[in-house]
Design an enzyme around this catalytic site. Structure first.
Site, PDB file in Angstrom:
ATOM      1  N   GLU A 174       0.414  -2.306   1.249  1.00  0.00           N
ATOM      2  CA  GLU A 174       1.404  -2.646   2.273  1.00  0.00           C
ATOM      3  C   GLU A 174       0.782  -2.516   3.656  1.00  0.00           C
ATOM      4  OE1 GLU A 174       5.312  -1.029  -0.219  1.00  0.00           O
ATOM      5  OE2 GLU A 174       4.942  -0.309   1.809  1.00  0.00           O
ATOM      6  N   PRO A 175       1.470  -3.003   4.692  1.00  0.00           N
ATOM      7  CA  PRO A 175       0.921  -2.884   6.052  1.00  0.00           C
ATOM      8  C   PRO A 175       0.547  -1.460   6.432  1.00  0.00           C
ATOM      9  CG  PRO A 175       2.740  -4.437   6.065  1.00  0.00           C
ATOM     10  CD  PRO A 175       2.690  -3.848   4.687  1.00  0.00           C
ATOM     11  N   GLY A 204      -2.503   1.504   2.591  1.00  0.00           N
ATOM     12  CA  GLY A 204      -3.717   0.946   1.997  1.00  0.00           C
ATOM     13  C   GLY A 204      -4.324   1.977   1.067  1.00  0.00           C
ATOM     14  N   HIS A 264     -34.284 -15.460   4.497  1.00  0.00           N
ATOM     15  CA  HIS A 264     -34.016 -16.874   4.747  1.00  0.00           C
ATOM     16  C   HIS A 264     -34.110 -17.235   6.226  1.00  0.00           C
ATOM     17  CE1 HIS A 264     -32.463 -16.993   0.612  1.00  0.00           C
ATOM     18  NE2 HIS A 264     -32.473 -18.302   0.705  1.00  0.00           N
ATOM     19  N   GLY A 301     -33.302 -18.292   9.879  1.00  0.00           N
ATOM     20  CA  GLY A 301     -32.264 -19.138  10.466  1.00  0.00           C
ATOM     21  C   GLY A 301     -31.480 -19.926   9.440  1.00  0.00           C
ATOM     22  N   GLU A 316      -9.654  -2.260  -3.940  1.00  0.00           N
ATOM     23  CA  GLU A 316      -9.577  -1.355  -5.098  1.00  0.00           C
ATOM     24  C   GLU A 316     -10.239  -0.009  -4.821  1.00  0.00           C
ATOM     25  OE1 GLU A 316     -10.003  -2.987  -9.100  1.00  0.00           O
ATOM     26  OE2 GLU A 316      -9.834  -4.995  -8.217  1.00  0.00           O
TER      27      GLU A 316
END
Length: 378
Positions: A126-127, A130, A336, A338, A361
């Site tokens: 919920e808001p 958590g 990698h 850029g 979770e």
């Protein structure tokens, strides 16, 4: 770390890899990053009998075991986030019914969940609730024949597509004002709606759910009034290790991409794989990937064998695998250069997708608390 797997488990893992490569990858290319769940994807997963891994044999499933669930998520996650989330949420929404459902509820819901006829979700967050589940403010008031549910749930994956939502709400009891209960809320029920669709950095079906005087019949209560916290925590315990497995899948793809790119990318007259700086990165990545896989497989094996310290092992696996995977993806992007930050590249997608796994979770910090508590209070 496949040495930890039986011959049957290694064979199943390979079957999952082939399925992800041959069936899921083309769907990922066709639908791309989306906050919808393509029906074609659900049918493919159902036809492959994947959802049957999430329900008991007596309701048409293959029995709920952690290792097969982990092997599926490991192979799906690096290929298509939407497929992995769909599988995970089908499990999170099914398992409370497996745990606490009566015979009628199991027959009514689990058979259809196992076949993929209906989709589920798990409505806990919920808001203002958590990591602190006890802060839930949604309420289910008992009335004739059932409950009147009011409240707002946030960050609910597959919430738009789900046909049912296992929802946790306060049902105060004498001596326990914070008691929770678990209710199966069906999409058809009046007063239940998607309040808002949410946009995450890695798109998937993510919503806020609203319950406004939503009547839920008593036959949709899982277990007894007040059993909700126990059901919620046992469900998270079961599926937490599979979050680590999903992290493995993402990390494996990122690691493979880094090795390939390092061999092909030429700077200063030779492939960058020949430079010590790159070699050290690859060595660290390979070691962390193996260590994470060992922790995940160990936790899954312990769960299936009903061994000791299962909760601690699951938290260790989730904590280490998600953190290690984030480091692996980050180092792959660095190799990698850029090209790693170009929108639409594989590594750019994985960089966005891996981040949430360290949060949902149970955050890394919550896992550390669980581990420490098991060591000092056990």
């Amino acid at each position: 770390m496949d040495i930890l797997l039986s011959a049957d488990q290694r064979r199943f893992k390979e079957e999952c890899r082939i399925f992800a490569e041959n069936e899921i990858a083309p769907l990922a290319a066709k639908y791309g990053e989306t906050d919808d769940i393509p029906g074609e994807l659900v049918r493919a997963m159902a036809d492959a009998q994947l959802f049957r891994l999430l329900v008991p044999e007596e309701t048409g499933g293959r029995g709920v075991k952690s290792m097969p669930i982990c092997l599926v998520r490991e192979q799906l996650a690096g290929v298509y986030c939407v497929a992995d989330v769909t599988f995970a949420m089908q499990g999170l929404g099914s398992y409370p019914i497996v745990l606490a459902g009566n015979g009628e509820q199991k027959a009514r819901f689990l058979t259809r969940l196992g076949s993929g006829e209906i989709l589920s979700t798990y409505a806990l967050t919920e808001p203002e609730a958590g990591s602190d589940v006890s802060a839930i403010t949604s309420r289910a008031r008992e009335t004739d024949g059932g409950f009147v549910l009011n409240g707002l749930k946030r960050f609910i994956s597959n919430g738009n597509a789900a046909d049912i939502a296992v929802t946790f709400a306060k049902t105060p009891l004498p001596g326990n004002a914070r008691a929770l209960s678990a209710l199966v809320v069906e999409k058809r029920m009046e007063g239940f709606r998607v309040h808002k669709r949410l946009k995450a950095i890695a798109p998937h079906d993510l919503v806020e759910l609203e319950f406004a005087d939503c009547f839920v019949p008593r036959e949709n209560l899982l277990g007894s009034v007040g059993d909700g916290m126990k059901i919620a925590l046992k469900t998270l315990d079961r599926f937490r290790v599979s979050v680590g497995a999903a992290a493995l899948g993402i990390a494996q793809v990122a690691f493979g991409a880094a090795v390939d790119y390092a061999k092909q990318r030429v700077q200063f007259g030779r492939p960058i794989a020949g430079f010590q700086g790159t070699q050290f990165k690859l060595a660290d990545m390979a070691t962390e990937l193996d260590a994470a896989r060992a922790l995940v497989y160990r936790a899954a094996l312990l769960q299936d064998a009903k061994g000791d310290n299962i909760t601690r092992a699951a938290s260790m696996a989730k904590m280490y695998a998600t953190e290690a995977a984030f480091r692996i993806v980050d180092q792959s992007l660095q190799i990698h250069g850029g090209m790693g930050v170009m929108a639409g590249s594989t590594i750019e997608r994985l960089y966005r997708e891996i981040r949430a796994l360290r949060i949902y979770e149970g955050t890394t910090e919550i896992q550390k608390l669980i581990i420490a508590k098991s060591l000092t209070e056990g």
